[in-house]
Scaffold this motif. Structure first.
Motif, short mmCIF file in Angstrom:
data_model
loop_
_atom_site.label_atom_id
_atom_site.label_comp_id
_atom_site.label_asym_id
_atom_site.label_seq_id
_atom_site.Cartn_x
_atom_site.Cartn_y
_atom_site.Cartn_z
N ALA A 73 7.25 1.22 -1.62
CA ALA A 73 7.72 2.42 -2.31
C ALA A 73 9.21 2.25 -2.52
O ALA A 73 9.85 1.38 -1.91
N GLU A 86 3.29 10.15 9.02
CA GLU A 86 3.99 8.89 8.82
C GLU A 86 5.31 8.94 9.57
O GLU A 86 5.93 10.00 9.70
N GLU A 140 2.41 -2.04 1.91
CA GLU A 140 2.59 -1.02 0.88
C GLU A 140 4.07 -0.88 0.55
O GLU A 140 4.90 -0.90 1.46
N ALA A 169 -3.98 -4.69 1.33
CA ALA A 169 -3.40 -4.00 2.48
C ALA A 169 -4.51 -3.58 3.44
O ALA A 169 -5.65 -3.35 3.05
N ASP A 194 3.31 -0.78 8.20
CA ASP A 194 2.36 -0.71 7.11
C ASP A 194 3.01 -0.58 5.74
O ASP A 194 2.37 -0.80 4.72
N LYS A 195 4.30 -0.20 5.72
CA LYS A 195 4.91 0.21 4.46
C LYS A 195 6.41 -0.02 4.53
O LYS A 195 7.00 0.01 5.62
N LYS A 223 0.95 6.33 9.79
CA LYS A 223 1.42 5.14 9.10
C LYS A 223 2.87 4.88 9.52
O LYS A 223 3.64 5.83 9.70
N HIS A 277 6.22 5.74 -6.32
CA HIS A 277 6.55 6.63 -5.19
C HIS A 277 7.98 6.33 -4.79
O HIS A 277 8.31 5.19 -4.44
N ALA A 333 6.48 3.09 8.53
CA ALA A 333 7.25 2.53 7.43
C ALA A 333 8.64 2.14 7.91
O ALA A 333 9.13 2.67 8.92
N LYS A 382 10.01 -6.64 -3.73
CA LYS A 382 8.75 -5.89 -3.80
C LYS A 382 7.55 -6.83 -3.75
O LYS A 382 6.59 -6.63 -2.99
N GLY A 432 -4.31 0.62 8.58
CA GLY A 432 -2.97 0.46 9.09
C GLY A 432 -2.96 -0.05 10.51
O GLY A 432 -4.01 -0.32 11.12
N GLN A 488 4.43 -7.21 -1.01
CA GLN A 488 3.05 -7.06 -1.46
C GLN A 488 2.22 -8.28 -1.10
O GLN A 488 1.03 -8.16 -0.75
#
Length: 638
Positions: A105, A295, A103, A29, A72-73, A39, A146, A41, A94, A33, A98
């Motif tokens: 969660a 975030e 990222e 990653a 970023d997520k 960040k 998370h 998401a 997932k 970011g 990746q």
């Protein structure tokens, strides 16, 4: 339809298994970011999770989303409304993210559907719903370290079992007690039994004034969980049922930062719902970031990733040079993507807004404002008042902790939920500080049965229970004539209903007063107590009428409330001021037309002026005018 989906899912999982590790080898990653200061998401609901198992769907939608709003997520949801994703589906999605260096969660929505848009939570007296809750948490903990809980960790059910379990308690007491146990027994413990390292974050929604009635416990839950998150989606303030005011997208972050001992709030969360024009979406994102949220989560994946275009909406200001110039954003995007088969979507709106705000955040220090005390689990008739005050240009720092170190504080009716509040007020005044209280605070603390006589032990002012229609306003410090606060000397303002406050002349001074017929009524009262000054601000019976009074009324209030701040603004309602400890400030207009704003700067010598010596209109003030375009913000250095 269901069988077809099952076949597609099975085929996609088989493809992923055959493709092997070469295709899914993780890419590191990015360290920093896509944005310098926060960040980004995107939340993926469970039905979308299942659709992204198909690699072709994933690749197409990932490319669409990333090209418009670099992120970023992702939060990958595994349960919502009695619908589960399988372990294989979650793991497949997932791994695909990746492999892109994103990222991951987990996300879960502990809800059971609803009725035509009315939300339905679990019935926590039902063994089936309790088991579903535990199963959902165990599922997510198997795949993620998370996990975030979407809005619905509250309690609405009034089944026969609930009624019996409640007994003689109030619904609020029953639900708070139940949800404390649910948090531990059905959410945290089942997850940690599967994964001892899992961190569980509870996202609190935007209707914080009503939380305790539904079992959200801001007094104890924030420390029970590993973190908290804020819903900053204020949407449209006119057509939505809650009529949340724009300033709340900033203010709620500030408040939630005071709920935990570590002072941390994980971020803000904005969606695309109930928006009449695209600028309103951008404003929510800007204001979340102006509060320095670490975030931002975009809800949800579909608006960012699908081929559906964003709807600009009715925008009479479209031809003006506004902060969010959607026409120019679209034109630039089309020039850079001449072969695009589909028009830009909500992802582009988010990406443009976040890029704009990221570019200015390094100029802003730590947010500041008038400390406004709202104890956890307190509600009042002055519903969401701090956000209305923010919309008339008063920077608010809403806090769950009594701000004893502040030189000036504001207490609303919600502040009266603190049983020791009057003693705390006395200590502030004895220390030579300024305390502003609202008419609602007076009403809530004037209990004559108290041994200390309640509020009247400070000053013999009380709410009579009557209401008066005021249609003219004057200010004046001390005895003598007042100056009119009308916009137009020849036109009387509209009628506004206020609670009547009784006071003794020459004991308390009405430094701003409203007039009806041949009588005057206090809008801002002043009384000296010990070494400090106590101010009483009358709030209209309809809080929204703060916008209906002549701007001069609240501008005059600011001369007293903000006497010790480096800068204040004079402007009509719908213009907000955000201040920072490095002297920088932001002026933002939510209005539909260009607005001239008067900026008043105070000479600052590093010493707080004792409240009893504060006289507004000091000659050292410097005044300048700036013009803020519609739905725009401007950043200024101190």
């Amino acid at each position: 339809m269901r069988n077809s989906l099952a076949r597609q899912t099975a085929a996609a999982l088989a493809f992923l298994a055959v493709a092997g590790n070469a295709m899914l080898a993780p890419i590191p990653a990015q360290a920093a970011g896509h944005y310098k200061h926060f960040k980004t998401a995107i939340y993926i609901p469970v039905n979308v999770t299942q659709s992204l198992v198909d690699p072709q769907v994933f690749e197409h939608q990932f490319a669409r989303a990333m090209s418009q709003v670099p992120f970023d997520k992702v939060y990958i949801e595994g349960y919502r409304d009695n619908h589960f994703a399988s372990d294989a589906e979650i793991e497949a999605v997932k791994r695909q993210f990746q492999a892109k260096g994103i990222e991951v969660a987990g996300g879960v929505t502990l809800a059971a559907g609803g009725f035509n848009g009315q939300f339905m939570t679990f019935d926590y007296e039902s063994s089936r719903d309790r088991d579903t809750c535990k199963r959902a948490m165990a599922l997510m903990a198997r795949h993620f370290d998370h996990v975030i809980l979407d809005d619905f960790t509250f309690y609405t059910s009034k089944s026969d079992a609930d009624i019996k379990a409640k007994g003689k308690r109030t619904w609020t007491d029953y639900r708070l007690a139940t949800m404390r146990k649910v948090s531990k027994d059905l959410i945290i413990d089942p997850a940690r039994a599967v994964n001892k390292n899992v961190k569980i974050v509870i996202k609190y929604p935007n209707w914080y004034e009503h939380f305790e009635g539904l079992g959200f416990d801001l007094a104890q839950q924030p420390e029970m969980f590993d973190g908290i998150y804020a819903g900053t989606e204020t949407r449209d303030p006119v057509i939505t049922d809650q009529l949340l005011q724009q300033y709340e997208s900033y203010n709620i972050i500030r408040y939630y930062e005071t709920l935990r001992k570590d002072g941390k709030n994980g971020g803000g969360w904005v969606d695309t719902y109930s928006i009449r024009y695209v600028d309103r979406y951008a404003e929510q994102l800007w204001d979340t970031m102006l509060a320095k949220a670490p975030e931002i989560t975009l809800f949800n994946w579909h608006p960012a990733a699908q081929d559906t275009p964003a709807e600009a909406g009715a925008r009479p200001w479209a031809g003006q040079d506004t902060s969010f110039n959607w026409d120019r954003i679209v034109a630039d995007w089309k020039a850079a993507n001449p072969d695009a088969a589909v028009p830009p979507g909500w992802g582009l709106a988010a990406g443009a807004a976040l890029k704009q705000i990221d570019a200015v955040l390094d100029q802003l220090g730590k947010p500041t404002g008038i400390p406004t005390y709202r104890p956890a689990n307190s509600s009042s008739a002055e519903d969401f008042l701090p956000n209305y005050l923010g919309n008339v240009g008063i920077p608010i720092a809403l806090t769950a902790r009594f701000p004893q170190d502040a030189q000036t504080i504001l207490l609303t009716q919600a502040s009266a939920a603190d049983p020791d509040i009057l003693d705390k007020v006395k200590r502030q005044l004895e220390a030579g500080k300024a305390v502003f209280v609202t008419s609602g605070f007076v009403k809530a603390t004037q209990d004559p049965k108290r041994k200390d006589r309640g509020f009247q032990d400070l000053v013999e002012v009380y709410a009579t229970g009557n209401q008066v229609l005021l249609n003219d306003y004057y200010n004046g410090y001390g005895a003598g004539n007042g100056a009119s606060l009308r916009d137009d000397p020849k036109v009387a303002p509209r009628d506004v209903l206020f609670p009547e406050l009784h006071y003794f002349t020459n004991d308390a001074w009405p430094i701003i007063r409203g007039v009806a017929g041949a009588r005057g009524f206090p809008v801002l009262l002043m009384n000296r107590y010990s070494k400090g000054v106590l101010y009483i601000l009358s709030i209209p019976s309809n809080i929204g009428d703060l916008y209906s009074m002549p701007p001069g009324v609240m501008n005059s209030v600011k001369t007293y409330l903000m006497a010790d701040t480096p800068v204040r603004i004079e402007a009509p309602a719908g213009v907000s001021l955000f201040t920072y400890d490095n002297g920088a400030y932001v002026i933002q207009s939510f209005r539909d037309t260009p607005t001239t704003v008067k900026v008043v700067k105070h000479a600052v010598d590093g010493k707080a002026r004792p409240a009893a010596e504060t006289v507004p209109g000091a000659s050292r003030d410097t005044v300048s005018d700036v013009v803020i375009p519609p739905h725009s913000f401007r950043v200024y250095k101190g």
